[in-house]
Structures are given as C-alpha cells and as structure tokens.
Design a protein around this motif. Structure first.
Motif, mmCIF file in Angstrom:
data_model
loop_
_atom_site.group_PDB
_atom_site.id
_atom_site.type_symbol
_atom_site.label_atom_id
_atom_site.label_comp_id
_atom_site.label_asym_id
_atom_site.label_seq_id
_atom_site.Cartn_x
_atom_site.Cartn_y
_atom_site.Cartn_z
ATOM 1 N N SER A 28 62.232 36.918 85.430
ATOM 2 C CA SER A 28 60.793 37.130 85.469
ATOM 3 C C SER A 28 60.190 36.692 86.803
ATOM 4 C CB SER A 28 60.111 36.392 84.312
ATOM 5 O OG SER A 28 60.342 35.014 84.402
ATOM 6 N N MET A 29 60.984 36.034 87.649
ATOM 7 C CA MET A 29 60.514 35.606 88.965
ATOM 8 C C MET A 29 61.273 36.382 90.027
ATOM 9 S SD MET A 29 60.225 31.476 88.550
ATOM 10 C CE MET A 29 60.289 31.289 90.303
ATOM 11 N N HIS A 30 60.545 36.826 91.016
ATOM 12 C CA HIS A 30 61.186 37.546 92.116
ATOM 13 C C HIS A 30 61.454 36.570 93.255
ATOM 14 C CE1 HIS A 30 60.951 41.492 90.329
ATOM 15 N NE2 HIS A 30 59.790 41.100 89.818
ATOM 16 N N MET A 76 77.216 33.404 96.704
ATOM 17 C CA MET A 76 76.555 34.666 97.011
ATOM 18 C C MET A 76 75.065 34.460 96.769
ATOM 19 S SD MET A 76 79.084 36.671 97.838
ATOM 20 C CE MET A 76 78.478 38.344 97.764
ATOM 21 N N ILE A 77 74.244 35.033 97.635
ATOM 22 C CA ILE A 77 72.794 34.976 97.455
ATOM 23 C C ILE A 77 72.305 36.380 97.136
ATOM 24 C CG2 ILE A 77 72.372 35.215 99.944
ATOM 25 C CD1 ILE A 77 69.820 33.489 99.515
ATOM 26 N N VAL A 78 71.416 36.463 96.164
ATOM 27 C CA VAL A 78 70.804 37.728 95.772
ATOM 28 C C VAL A 78 69.328 37.609 96.123
ATOM 29 C CG1 VAL A 78 70.349 39.333 93.896
ATOM 30 C CG2 VAL A 78 72.474 38.001 93.907
ATOM 31 N N THR A 79 68.853 38.501 97.011
ATOM 32 C CA THR A 79 67.489 38.395 97.505
ATOM 33 C C THR A 79 66.652 39.599 97.103
ATOM 34 O OG1 THR A 79 68.199 39.377 99.607
ATOM 35 C CG2 THR A 79 68.058 36.968 99.513
ATOM 36 N N PRO A 80 65.382 39.337 96.758
ATOM 37 C CA PRO A 80 64.463 40.437 96.447
ATOM 38 C C PRO A 80 64.022 41.136 97.742
ATOM 39 C CG PRO A 80 63.321 38.343 96.275
ATOM 40 C CD PRO A 80 64.762 38.027 96.569
ATOM 41 N N PRO A 81 63.453 42.330 97.619
ATOM 42 C CA PRO A 81 63.062 43.101 98.804
ATOM 43 C C PRO A 81 62.158 42.355 99.791
ATOM 44 C CG PRO A 81 62.927 44.482 96.854
ATOM 45 C CD PRO A 81 63.224 43.092 96.377
ATOM 46 N N TYR A 82 61.198 41.575 99.297
ATOM 47 C CA TYR A 82 60.293 40.899 100.220
ATOM 48 C C TYR A 82 61.010 39.865 101.084
ATOM 49 C CZ TYR A 82 59.898 36.478 97.637
ATOM 50 O OH TYR A 82 60.168 35.273 97.047
ATOM 51 N N GLY A 85 63.844 42.373 103.380
ATOM 52 C CA GLY A 85 63.252 43.412 104.206
ATOM 53 C C GLY A 85 63.710 44.828 103.902
ATOM 54 N N THR A 86 64.339 45.044 102.759
ATOM 55 C CA THR A 86 64.767 46.389 102.355
ATOM 56 C C THR A 86 63.995 46.787 101.096
ATOM 57 O OG1 THR A 86 66.541 45.738 100.833
ATOM 58 C CG2 THR A 86 67.103 45.818 103.187
ATOM 59 N N PRO A 87 64.179 48.008 100.612
ATOM 60 C CA PRO A 87 63.471 48.418 99.397
ATOM 61 C C PRO A 87 64.115 47.943 98.092
ATOM 62 C CG PRO A 87 64.335 50.350 100.583
ATOM 63 C CD PRO A 87 64.746 49.141 101.336
ATOM 64 N N SER A 88 65.250 47.233 98.155
ATOM 65 C CA SER A 88 65.918 46.841 96.907
ATOM 66 C C SER A 88 66.506 45.435 97.007
ATOM 67 C CB SER A 88 67.028 47.846 96.578
ATOM 68 O OG SER A 88 67.985 47.858 97.609
ATOM 69 N N TRP A 89 66.875 44.892 95.832
ATOM 70 C CA TRP A 89 67.582 43.619 95.775
ATOM 71 C C TRP A 89 68.934 43.782 96.476
ATOM 72 C CZ3 TRP A 89 66.230 38.997 93.242
ATOM 73 C CH2 TRP A 89 65.026 39.035 92.547
ATOM 74 N N GLN A 90 69.407 42.705 97.133
ATOM 75 C CA GLN A 90 70.704 42.752 97.805
ATOM 76 C C GLN A 90 71.487 41.474 97.519
ATOM 77 O OE1 GLN A 90 70.856 43.947 101.835
ATOM 78 N NE2 GLN A 90 69.909 45.887 101.354
ATOM 79 N N MET A 91 72.806 41.637 97.337
ATOM 80 C CA MET A 91 73.701 40.494 97.173
ATOM 81 C C MET A 91 74.544 40.382 98.451
ATOM 82 S SD MET A 91 76.755 39.732 94.435
ATOM 83 C CE MET A 91 75.750 39.181 93.074
ATOM 84 N N GLU A 92 74.546 39.175 99.026
ATOM 85 C CA GLU A 92 75.267 38.939 100.271
ATOM 86 C C GLU A 92 75.982 37.593 100.207
ATOM 87 O OE1 GLU A 92 72.585 40.403 103.767
ATOM 88 O OE2 GLU A 92 71.281 39.630 102.175
ATOM 89 N N LYS A 93 77.046 37.464 100.986
ATOM 90 C CA LYS A 93 77.752 36.183 101.080
ATOM 91 C C LYS A 93 76.852 35.196 101.810
ATOM 92 C CE LYS A 93 81.991 33.927 102.519
ATOM 93 N NZ LYS A 93 82.008 33.097 101.336
ATOM 94 N N LEU A 94 76.698 34.024 101.230
ATOM 95 C CA LEU A 94 75.919 32.959 101.856
ATOM 96 C C LEU A 94 76.846 32.151 102.756
ATOM 97 C CD1 LEU A 94 73.181 31.458 102.021
ATOM 98 C CD2 LEU A 94 74.013 29.998 100.163
#
Length: 143
Positions: A28-30, A76-82, A85-94
C-alpha cells in the motif's frame, strides 16, 4: 505496509507449517523495498532463506547482525517509478546501502545500484554537499 486478503491465505497447518502463509501480499506504500538473501551455516549444512522488507532500519539491522552462522549473501532493491526515473517498478542488485546527511535535506538513505545512486527521500536539488552521517551498512563490492 503490506496488506493481505483472506482469499490469499493458504492453510498449511495440516502439514505442520508454522506461521501464516499467503499466496500474495499487496503493497500500500510506494517506497523502495528489499529482498535480502540470508545464508545459514549449521552443523556443516548450508541453507538459504529470503526476507522481504520495506524498512531500511530492518535492512540495516539484518546486515549488522550477520555472524558466522548467518550471513547476508545478496540484497536486491525494488524501486517505484518516482525513485528510479522510469515508468515502472524495477528490481536491481544493491551494491551499497548507507545513510547520509546534508544541511539542506537532512537525513537521506543512499542506495547504489549498477550505474546510478538513489536517495530517499528523493532529492530536489544538487547533491554535492551530502556528507556521510552513519556507517556504510552494506557494500557488496568489498570496498
């Protein structure tokens, strides 16, 4: 914050499973969230488990609590678009997690991923004057 719905509940008590099991949870939180891979070493055996959290304090606690029996293998970090800087959520290696401070913005969490660095709360201006406030909690690069 995680939400669950009753229809997602899976009753595994007949199999002797502990805790509550869910087919899915709803966010429920972005805000960024983390998958933390832990490796347990016990009696010559190695096993892995995964933690999921949206709380940077939990991430720091897990990392700082590592021992010979329990180590953080990967994050792994999953980041919201804001944030990303992209239009979708992204998962990346931290690669690195630390906390920083600037006179203008106060305390900030800093996340290094391949080719970029994210800050939360999001910075509105130049980041030239950020100074390290606390220890670097996690550094997968070993530097």
């Amino acid at each position: 914050m995680y939400m669950t719905r009753q229809e997602a509940y899976v009753d595994l008590s007949a199999l002797g499973a502990e805790g509550l099991h869910w087919r899915y949870v709803e966010h429920s939180m972005h805000a960024p969230w983390f998958y933390i891979t832990l490796t347990r070493h016990s009696d010559g055996y190695t096993s892995r488990t995964m933690l999921q959290t949206m709380d940077p304090a939990v991430l720091a606690t897990v990392i700082c609590s590592a021992s010979n029996e329990l180590s953080v293998t990967d994050v792994m970090i999953v980041t919201p678009p804001y944030v990303n800087g992209t239009p979708s959520w992204q998962m990346e290696k931290l690669w690195e997690f630390s906390q920083c401070h600037s006179e203008e913005h106060g305390s900030l969490d800093s996340y290094l991923v391949t080719g970029k660095r994210y800050y939360t709360p999001e910075l509105a201006s130049d980041i030239e004057y950020i100074k390290l406030e606390k220890c670097i909690y996690y550094n997968a690069l070993g530097i």
